[in-house]
Design an enzyme around this catalytic site. Structure first.
Site, PDB file in Angstrom:
ATOM      1  N   CYS A 177       0.841  -1.194   0.000  1.00 32.86           N
ATOM      2  CA  CYS A 177       0.000   0.000   0.000  1.00 32.86           C
ATOM      3  C   CYS A 177       0.880   1.250   0.000  1.00 32.86           C
ATOM      4  O   CYS A 177       1.944   1.278   0.637  1.00 32.86           O
ATOM      5  CB  CYS A 177      -0.897  -0.027   1.244  1.00 32.86           C
TER       6      CYS A 177
ATOM      7  N   CYS B 215      -2.228  -2.042   8.811  1.00 34.51           N
ATOM      8  CA  CYS B 215      -1.710  -3.413   8.638  1.00 34.51           C
ATOM      9  C   CYS B 215      -0.181  -3.372   8.537  1.00 34.51           C
ATOM     10  O   CYS B 215       0.377  -3.019   7.510  1.00 34.51           O
ATOM     11  CB  CYS B 215      -2.340  -4.082   7.416  1.00 34.51           C
TER      12      CYS B 215
ATOM     13  N   CYS C 272      -6.950   1.648   0.600  1.00 35.16           N
ATOM     14  CA  CYS C 272      -6.763   0.677   1.688  1.00 35.16           C
ATOM     15  C   CYS C 272      -6.872  -0.696   1.054  1.00 35.16           C
ATOM     16  O   CYS C 272      -7.969  -1.162   0.727  1.00 35.16           O
ATOM     17  CB  CYS C 272      -7.813   0.868   2.782  1.00 35.16           C
TER      18      CYS C 272
ATOM     19  N   GLN D 259     -18.322 -10.825  11.533  1.00 35.21           N
ATOM     20  CA  GLN D 259     -16.930 -11.183  11.262  1.00 35.21           C
ATOM     21  C   GLN D 259     -16.406 -10.402  10.056  1.00 35.21           C
ATOM     22  O   GLN D 259     -17.081 -10.292   9.035  1.00 35.21           O
ATOM     23  CB  GLN D 259     -16.805 -12.679  11.000  1.00 35.21           C
TER      24      GLN D 259
ATOM     25  N   GLU E 131     -27.529 -13.517  23.686  1.00 32.70           N
ATOM     26  CA  GLU E 131     -26.816 -12.274  23.346  1.00 32.70           C
ATOM     27  C   GLU E 131     -27.352 -11.162  24.237  1.00 32.70           C
ATOM     28  O   GLU E 131     -28.557 -11.081  24.493  1.00 32.70           O
ATOM     29  CB  GLU E 131     -27.023 -11.941  21.860  1.00 32.70           C
TER      30      GLU E 131
ATOM     31  N   CYS F 205     -10.883 -14.747  18.943  1.00 33.40           N
ATOM     32  CA  CYS F 205      -9.971 -13.887  18.179  1.00 33.40           C
ATOM     33  C   CYS F 205      -8.774 -13.470  19.031  1.00 33.40           C
ATOM     34  O   CYS F 205      -7.972 -12.635  18.611  1.00 33.40           O
ATOM     35  CB  CYS F 205     -10.708 -12.647  17.662  1.00 33.40           C
TER      36      CYS F 205
END
Length: 381
Positions: A4, A13, A88, A214, A264, A339
Protein backbone atom coordinates in the site's frame (compact mmCIF):
# COMPACT_ATOMS: atom_id res chain seq x y z
CA UNK A 1 5.35 -7.67 -3.62
CA UNK A 2 2.16 -5.58 -3.39
CA UNK A 3 2.51 -2.73 -0.87
CA UNK A 4 0.00 0.00 0.00
CA UNK A 5 1.23 3.54 -0.78
CA UNK A 6 0.59 4.50 2.88
CA UNK A 7 2.47 1.57 4.40
CA UNK A 8 5.42 3.61 5.72
CA UNK A 9 3.10 5.94 7.68
CA UNK A 10 -0.20 4.18 8.39
CA UNK A 11 -0.65 2.30 11.64
CA UNK A 12 -3.11 -0.18 10.12
CA UNK A 13 -1.71 -3.41 8.64
CA UNK A 14 1.92 -3.57 9.77
CA UNK A 15 2.99 -6.87 8.15
CA UNK A 16 2.55 -6.00 4.45
CA UNK A 17 6.32 -6.07 3.84
CA UNK A 18 6.52 -9.67 5.11
CA UNK A 19 5.78 -12.43 2.53
CA UNK A 20 2.39 -13.93 3.27
CA UNK A 21 3.67 -17.48 3.77
CA UNK A 22 6.07 -16.14 6.40
CA UNK A 23 3.18 -14.34 8.13
CA UNK A 24 1.30 -17.64 8.34
CA UNK A 25 4.33 -19.44 9.75
CA UNK A 26 4.80 -16.71 12.38
CA UNK A 27 1.17 -16.92 13.48
CA UNK A 28 1.23 -20.71 13.57
CA UNK A 29 4.40 -20.59 15.65
CA UNK A 30 2.73 -18.15 18.05
CA UNK A 31 -0.17 -20.55 18.66
CA UNK A 32 2.27 -23.44 19.05
CA UNK A 33 4.22 -21.44 21.63
CA UNK A 34 1.06 -20.66 23.61
CA UNK A 35 0.10 -24.34 23.50
CA UNK A 36 3.49 -25.41 24.86
CA UNK A 37 3.33 -22.73 27.55
CA UNK A 38 -0.13 -23.89 28.62
CA UNK A 39 1.11 -27.50 29.00
CA UNK A 40 -2.15 -28.72 27.48
CA UNK A 41 -2.06 -31.89 25.41
CA UNK A 42 -3.82 -31.70 22.06
CA UNK A 43 -3.42 -31.72 18.29
CA UNK A 44 -2.50 -28.42 16.59
CA UNK A 45 -3.93 -28.34 13.07
CA UNK A 46 -2.25 -26.34 10.26
CA UNK A 47 -3.25 -22.69 9.93
CA UNK A 48 -5.91 -21.82 7.33
CA UNK A 49 -4.90 -19.05 4.93
CA UNK A 50 -7.03 -16.23 3.52
CA UNK A 51 -7.21 -14.04 0.46
CA UNK A 52 -4.69 -11.30 1.17
CA UNK A 53 -6.35 -8.22 -0.31
CA UNK A 54 -9.72 -6.47 -0.05
CA UNK A 55 -10.92 -8.99 2.52
CA UNK A 56 -12.31 -6.68 5.24
CA UNK A 57 -16.00 -5.83 5.20
CA UNK A 58 -15.81 -2.89 7.60
CA UNK A 59 -13.44 -0.03 8.39
CA UNK A 60 -13.63 2.90 10.81
CA UNK A 61 -11.62 5.96 9.82
CA UNK A 62 -10.82 9.12 11.81
CA UNK A 63 -10.88 12.74 10.74
CA UNK A 64 -7.99 15.14 11.27
CA UNK A 65 -6.81 18.52 10.08
CA UNK A 66 -3.59 19.10 8.13
CA UNK A 67 -3.87 22.07 5.77
CA UNK A 68 -7.49 20.99 5.40
CA UNK A 69 -9.70 18.06 6.43
CA UNK A 70 -8.02 14.64 6.20
CA UNK A 71 -9.57 11.21 6.70
CA UNK A 72 -7.79 7.95 7.41
CA UNK A 73 -6.03 6.00 10.16
CA UNK A 74 -3.66 7.16 12.87
CA UNK A 75 0.06 7.26 12.12
CA UNK A 76 2.16 4.44 13.53
CA UNK A 77 4.82 6.94 14.63
CA UNK A 78 2.92 10.15 15.47
CA UNK A 79 -0.03 9.09 17.59
CA UNK A 80 -1.98 12.34 17.21
CA UNK A 81 -1.62 12.52 13.42
CA UNK A 82 -4.23 11.07 11.05
CA UNK A 83 -2.70 9.73 7.82
CA UNK A 84 -4.80 10.99 4.91
CA UNK A 85 -5.65 7.80 3.01
CA UNK A 86 -6.20 7.44 -0.72
CA UNK A 87 -6.48 3.64 -0.67
CA UNK A 88 -6.76 0.68 1.69
CA UNK A 89 -5.68 -2.59 0.09
CA UNK A 90 -7.21 -4.79 2.78
CA UNK A 91 -10.65 -3.17 2.51
CA UNK A 92 -12.21 -2.00 -0.77
CA UNK A 93 -11.19 -0.76 -4.20
CA UNK A 94 -14.15 1.67 -4.00
CA UNK A 95 -12.69 3.47 -0.99
CA UNK A 96 -10.59 5.94 -3.00
CA UNK A 97 -13.62 7.50 -4.70
CA UNK A 98 -15.66 7.50 -1.47
CA UNK A 99 -12.93 9.31 0.45
CA UNK A 100 -12.40 11.84 -2.36
CA UNK A 101 -16.12 12.66 -2.47
CA UNK A 102 -16.50 12.99 1.30
CA UNK A 103 -13.43 15.21 1.70
CA UNK A 104 -14.63 17.40 -1.17
CA UNK A 105 -18.05 17.73 0.46
CA UNK A 106 -16.60 18.53 3.89
CA UNK A 107 -14.20 21.11 2.49
CA UNK A 108 -17.04 22.77 0.55
CA UNK A 109 -19.23 22.89 3.69
CA UNK A 110 -16.41 24.13 5.95
CA UNK A 111 -17.05 21.69 8.80
CA UNK A 112 -14.66 21.65 11.77
CA UNK A 113 -12.74 18.56 12.91
CA UNK A 114 -13.37 17.18 16.40
CA UNK A 115 -10.38 17.34 18.76
CA UNK A 116 -10.38 14.36 21.11
CA UNK A 117 -8.31 16.28 23.68
CA UNK A 118 -10.29 19.54 23.85
CA UNK A 119 -13.57 17.75 22.96
CA UNK A 120 -14.52 20.52 20.55
CA UNK A 121 -15.38 20.28 16.86
CA UNK A 122 -17.74 18.34 14.58
CA UNK A 123 -16.21 15.59 12.40
CA UNK A 124 -15.21 12.44 14.31
CA UNK A 125 -15.27 9.21 12.26
CA UNK A 126 -16.27 7.61 8.99
CA UNK A 127 -17.67 4.06 8.97
CA UNK A 128 -17.77 2.15 5.68
CA UNK A 129 -19.14 -1.38 5.29
CA UNK A 130 -18.94 -3.48 2.13
CA UNK A 131 -20.48 -6.91 1.61
CA UNK A 132 -18.18 -9.17 -0.40
CA UNK A 133 -20.72 -11.57 -1.93
CA UNK A 134 -23.65 -9.20 -2.59
CA UNK A 135 -21.54 -6.07 -3.36
CA UNK A 136 -23.40 -3.55 -1.20
CA UNK A 137 -22.00 -0.49 0.58
CA UNK A 138 -23.03 1.33 3.75
CA UNK A 139 -21.56 4.71 4.74
CA UNK A 140 -21.87 6.26 8.20
CA UNK A 141 -20.64 9.76 9.05
CA UNK A 142 -19.95 10.12 12.79
CA UNK A 143 -20.01 13.66 14.22
CA UNK A 144 -20.69 15.56 17.41
CA UNK A 145 -23.94 17.52 17.68
CA UNK A 146 -22.12 20.88 17.51
CA UNK A 147 -22.96 21.64 13.85
CA UNK A 148 -25.66 20.85 11.29
CA UNK A 149 -25.06 18.51 8.36
CA UNK A 150 -26.35 19.35 4.88
CA UNK A 151 -27.80 15.87 4.55
CA UNK A 152 -29.15 16.08 1.01
CA UNK A 153 -25.90 17.46 -0.36
CA UNK A 154 -23.99 14.67 1.41
CA UNK A 155 -26.30 12.05 -0.12
CA UNK A 156 -26.02 13.57 -3.59
CA UNK A 157 -22.21 13.68 -3.42
CA UNK A 158 -22.02 9.94 -2.65
CA UNK A 159 -24.77 8.79 -5.03
CA UNK A 160 -23.15 10.33 -8.11
CA UNK A 161 -20.08 8.11 -7.69
CA UNK A 162 -19.47 5.27 -10.16
CA UNK A 163 -18.56 2.40 -7.85
CA UNK A 164 -18.16 -1.36 -8.24
CA UNK A 165 -20.46 -1.96 -5.27
CA UNK A 166 -23.80 -0.20 -4.79
CA UNK A 167 -24.44 2.27 -1.97
CA UNK A 168 -27.46 0.86 -0.14
CA UNK A 169 -27.39 2.94 3.06
CA UNK A 170 -26.13 6.31 4.29
CA UNK A 171 -26.25 7.14 8.02
CA UNK A 172 -25.54 10.19 10.16
CA UNK A 173 -24.39 9.15 13.65
CA UNK A 174 -24.19 11.58 16.58
CA UNK A 175 -21.48 10.83 19.16
CA UNK A 176 -21.08 13.33 22.00
CA UNK A 177 -19.22 10.88 24.22
CA UNK A 178 -15.82 11.90 25.61
CA UNK A 179 -14.57 8.43 24.64
CA UNK A 180 -12.50 8.05 21.47
CA UNK A 181 -14.60 4.97 20.57
CA UNK A 182 -17.55 5.25 18.17
CA UNK A 183 -20.59 5.59 20.44
CA UNK A 184 -24.06 5.63 18.87
CA UNK A 185 -25.82 8.34 20.89
CA UNK A 186 -28.14 8.79 17.93
CA UNK A 187 -28.25 7.37 14.41
CA UNK A 188 -30.30 8.68 11.52
CA UNK A 189 -30.82 6.82 8.24
CA UNK A 190 -30.38 9.52 5.60
CA UNK A 191 -30.72 7.32 2.53
CA UNK A 192 -31.59 3.79 1.48
CA UNK A 193 -32.14 0.62 3.47
CA UNK A 194 -31.65 0.14 7.20
CA UNK A 195 -29.54 -2.98 6.63
CA UNK A 196 -27.11 -4.48 4.15
CA UNK A 197 -27.63 -8.10 3.20
CA UNK A 198 -24.69 -10.50 2.93
CA UNK A 199 -24.80 -14.07 1.65
CA UNK A 200 -22.69 -16.78 3.28
CA UNK A 201 -23.12 -20.09 1.46
CA UNK A 202 -26.82 -20.93 1.49
CA UNK A 203 -27.72 -18.29 4.09
CA UNK A 204 -28.45 -14.56 4.04
CA UNK A 205 -27.78 -12.12 6.86
CA UNK A 206 -28.92 -8.59 7.57
CA UNK A 207 -26.12 -6.34 8.86
CA UNK A 208 -26.65 -2.94 10.47
CA UNK A 209 -24.33 0.05 10.78
CA UNK A 210 -23.60 -0.91 14.41
CA UNK A 211 -23.78 -4.71 14.09
CA UNK A 212 -20.80 -6.93 14.89
CA UNK A 213 -20.11 -9.26 11.98
CA UNK A 214 -16.93 -11.18 11.26
CA UNK A 215 -14.69 -8.90 9.19
CA UNK A 216 -13.58 -11.50 6.61
CA UNK A 217 -16.76 -12.88 4.94
CA UNK A 218 -15.01 -15.00 2.31
CA UNK A 219 -13.09 -16.87 4.96
CA UNK A 220 -15.90 -17.03 7.51
CA UNK A 221 -18.02 -18.92 4.96
CA UNK A 222 -15.44 -21.74 4.93
CA UNK A 223 -14.93 -21.41 8.70
CA UNK A 224 -18.64 -22.04 9.31
CA UNK A 225 -18.58 -25.12 7.07
CA UNK A 226 -15.79 -26.56 9.20
CA UNK A 227 -17.55 -25.58 12.41
CA UNK A 228 -20.70 -27.42 11.30
CA UNK A 229 -18.72 -30.54 10.41
CA UNK A 230 -16.88 -30.49 13.75
CA UNK A 231 -20.20 -30.17 15.59
CA UNK A 232 -21.15 -33.69 14.49
CA UNK A 233 -24.82 -32.86 14.86
CA UNK A 234 -27.93 -34.87 14.06
CA UNK A 235 -31.65 -34.21 14.31
CA UNK A 236 -31.78 -35.43 17.92
CA UNK A 237 -29.06 -33.07 19.23
CA UNK A 238 -29.47 -29.69 20.95
CA UNK A 239 -27.15 -26.66 20.74
CA UNK A 240 -26.62 -23.70 23.07
CA UNK A 241 -24.86 -20.77 21.36
CA UNK A 242 -23.37 -18.22 23.79
CA UNK A 243 -22.46 -14.69 22.62
CA UNK A 244 -24.49 -15.53 19.50
CA UNK A 245 -24.54 -12.04 17.94
CA UNK A 246 -26.85 -11.80 14.95
CA UNK A 247 -27.23 -15.59 14.88
CA UNK A 248 -24.86 -16.55 12.07
CA UNK A 249 -23.31 -19.59 13.81
CA UNK A 250 -26.61 -20.84 15.22
CA UNK A 251 -28.38 -20.52 11.87
CA UNK A 252 -25.64 -22.57 10.20
CA UNK A 253 -25.95 -25.27 12.88
CA UNK A 254 -29.77 -25.34 13.00
CA UNK A 255 -30.10 -27.29 9.74
CA UNK A 256 -28.20 -30.17 11.36
CA UNK A 257 -29.65 -29.98 14.89
CA UNK A 258 -32.88 -30.65 16.71
CA UNK A 259 -32.91 -27.15 18.23
CA UNK A 260 -30.57 -24.20 18.80
CA UNK A 261 -30.77 -21.57 21.52
CA UNK A 262 -28.74 -18.36 21.20
CA UNK A 263 -27.84 -15.91 23.98
CA UNK A 264 -26.82 -12.27 23.35
CA UNK A 265 -26.86 -9.27 25.69
CA UNK A 266 -27.84 -6.49 23.23
CA UNK A 267 -31.57 -6.41 22.45
CA UNK A 268 -31.16 -4.74 19.03
CA UNK A 269 -28.79 -7.52 17.94
CA UNK A 270 -31.16 -10.20 19.22
CA UNK A 271 -33.98 -8.57 17.22
CA UNK A 272 -31.73 -8.79 14.16
CA UNK A 273 -30.94 -12.44 14.92
CA UNK A 274 -34.69 -13.20 14.88
CA UNK A 275 -34.98 -11.40 11.52
CA UNK A 276 -32.07 -13.43 10.12
CA UNK A 277 -33.67 -16.70 11.26
CA UNK A 278 -36.92 -15.68 9.57
CA UNK A 279 -35.05 -14.56 6.43
CA UNK A 280 -33.52 -18.05 6.16
CA UNK A 281 -36.72 -19.93 7.09
CA UNK A 282 -35.09 -21.43 10.21
CA UNK A 283 -37.78 -22.28 12.76
CA UNK A 284 -35.84 -24.57 15.14
CA UNK A 285 -33.91 -21.69 16.73
CA UNK A 286 -34.66 -19.28 19.56
CA UNK A 287 -32.82 -16.28 21.02
CA UNK A 288 -32.56 -14.81 24.52
CA UNK A 289 -31.60 -11.25 25.43
CA UNK A 290 -29.39 -11.75 28.46
CA UNK A 291 -25.93 -11.37 29.92
CA UNK A 292 -24.30 -14.80 29.46
CA UNK A 293 -23.26 -15.20 33.09
CA UNK A 294 -26.71 -14.29 34.39
CA UNK A 295 -28.35 -16.58 31.84
CA UNK A 296 -26.21 -19.57 32.86
CA UNK A 297 -26.76 -18.92 36.57
CA UNK A 298 -30.54 -18.45 36.33
CA UNK A 299 -31.56 -20.68 33.40
CA UNK A 300 -28.58 -22.99 32.91
CA UNK A 301 -30.30 -25.89 34.66
CA UNK A 302 -32.77 -26.13 31.76
CA UNK A 303 -29.88 -26.72 29.30
CA UNK A 304 -27.90 -29.14 31.41
CA UNK A 305 -26.16 -31.88 29.45
CA UNK A 306 -26.80 -30.06 26.16
CA UNK A 307 -25.15 -31.89 23.24
CA UNK A 308 -23.09 -28.96 21.93
CA UNK A 309 -22.13 -25.64 23.53
CA UNK A 310 -20.77 -22.97 21.17
CA UNK A 311 -18.73 -20.18 22.73
CA UNK A 312 -17.52 -17.14 20.77
CA UNK A 313 -16.71 -14.52 23.44
CA UNK A 314 -15.25 -10.99 23.19
CA UNK A 315 -11.45 -10.58 23.06
CA UNK A 316 -11.22 -10.69 26.84
CA UNK A 317 -12.43 -14.30 26.85
CA UNK A 318 -14.50 -15.95 29.57
CA UNK A 319 -14.63 -14.90 33.21
CA UNK A 320 -13.96 -17.50 35.90
CA UNK A 321 -17.63 -17.29 36.88
CA UNK A 322 -18.74 -18.15 33.33
CA UNK A 323 -16.28 -21.06 33.21
CA UNK A 324 -17.69 -22.41 36.50
CA UNK A 325 -21.22 -22.05 35.13
CA UNK A 326 -20.24 -23.94 31.94
CA UNK A 327 -18.75 -26.75 34.03
CA UNK A 328 -22.03 -26.99 35.98
CA UNK A 329 -23.89 -27.15 32.67
CA UNK A 330 -21.85 -30.21 31.62
CA UNK A 331 -22.30 -29.98 27.84
CA UNK A 332 -21.17 -33.11 26.00
CA UNK A 333 -18.99 -31.08 23.60
CA UNK A 334 -17.80 -27.47 23.36
CA UNK A 335 -16.73 -25.54 20.29
CA UNK A 336 -14.76 -22.48 21.36
CA UNK A 337 -13.90 -19.79 18.79
CA UNK A 338 -11.68 -16.87 19.79
CA UNK A 339 -9.97 -13.89 18.18
CA UNK A 340 -7.55 -13.76 21.13
CA UNK A 341 -5.36 -16.90 21.38
CA UNK A 342 -3.91 -15.84 24.74
CA UNK A 343 -7.38 -15.60 26.33
CA UNK A 344 -8.38 -18.88 24.65
CA UNK A 345 -5.56 -20.87 26.27
CA UNK A 346 -6.31 -19.41 29.71
CA UNK A 347 -9.93 -20.51 29.33
CA UNK A 348 -9.01 -23.95 27.97
CA UNK A 349 -6.86 -24.46 31.06
CA UNK A 350 -9.89 -23.68 33.21
CA UNK A 351 -12.03 -26.24 31.34
CA UNK A 352 -9.38 -28.97 31.03
CA UNK A 353 -10.16 -30.81 34.29
CA UNK A 354 -13.51 -31.94 32.92
CA UNK A 355 -12.82 -31.71 29.17
CA UNK A 356 -10.24 -33.13 26.82
CA UNK A 357 -9.16 -30.84 24.00
CA UNK A 358 -9.62 -32.64 20.69
CA UNK A 359 -7.71 -30.10 18.60
CA UNK A 360 -6.81 -26.45 18.12
CA UNK A 361 -7.02 -24.91 14.64
CA UNK A 362 -5.83 -21.38 13.69
CA UNK A 363 -7.48 -19.29 10.93
CA UNK A 364 -5.84 -16.20 9.45
CA UNK A 365 -8.89 -13.92 9.29
CA UNK A 366 -6.64 -10.84 9.35
CA UNK A 367 -3.74 -10.98 6.83
CA UNK A 368 -0.99 -8.34 7.23
CA UNK A 369 -1.90 -7.83 10.89
CA UNK A 370 -0.83 -9.71 14.05
CA UNK A 371 -4.38 -10.95 14.70
CA UNK A 372 -5.90 -14.38 14.02
CA UNK A 373 -8.89 -16.56 14.94
CA UNK A 374 -8.50 -19.88 16.73
CA UNK A 375 -11.03 -22.72 16.89
CA UNK A 376 -11.01 -25.54 19.44
CA UNK A 377 -13.16 -28.64 20.00
CA UNK A 378 -13.52 -29.98 23.55
CA UNK A 379 -15.14 -33.26 24.65
CA UNK A 380 -16.38 -34.12 28.13
CA UNK A 381 -14.19 -36.70 29.85
Amino acid sequence: MKICKHFSECGGCRFQDIPYQQQLETKEARVKGLLELSELSTQLKPINSSEQWYYRNKMEFSFGYERGVVCGLYSKDKKRRVVDLEECLIFSSDLRLILEAIKYFLKDNKHSVYDKYSHKGFLRNLIVRETKFTNQLMVGLVTSSSEELNSQSFIDELNKLKLKSKIKSIYWIINDSLSDAVIFDKKELLFGDEFLEERLGDFRFKIGIDTFFQVNPRMIADFYKKLVSYGGLSKDKRVLDLFCGLGSIGIHLANQAKFVWGVEVVKEIVDLAWQNAKLNHIDNISFFTSDVRKFLNTQGIFYRDVDLLVVNPPRSGLSKKIIRAILRLEPKEIIYSSCNPTALFIDLKGLSDQYSIDFIEPFDFFPHTPHLEVLSLLKRK
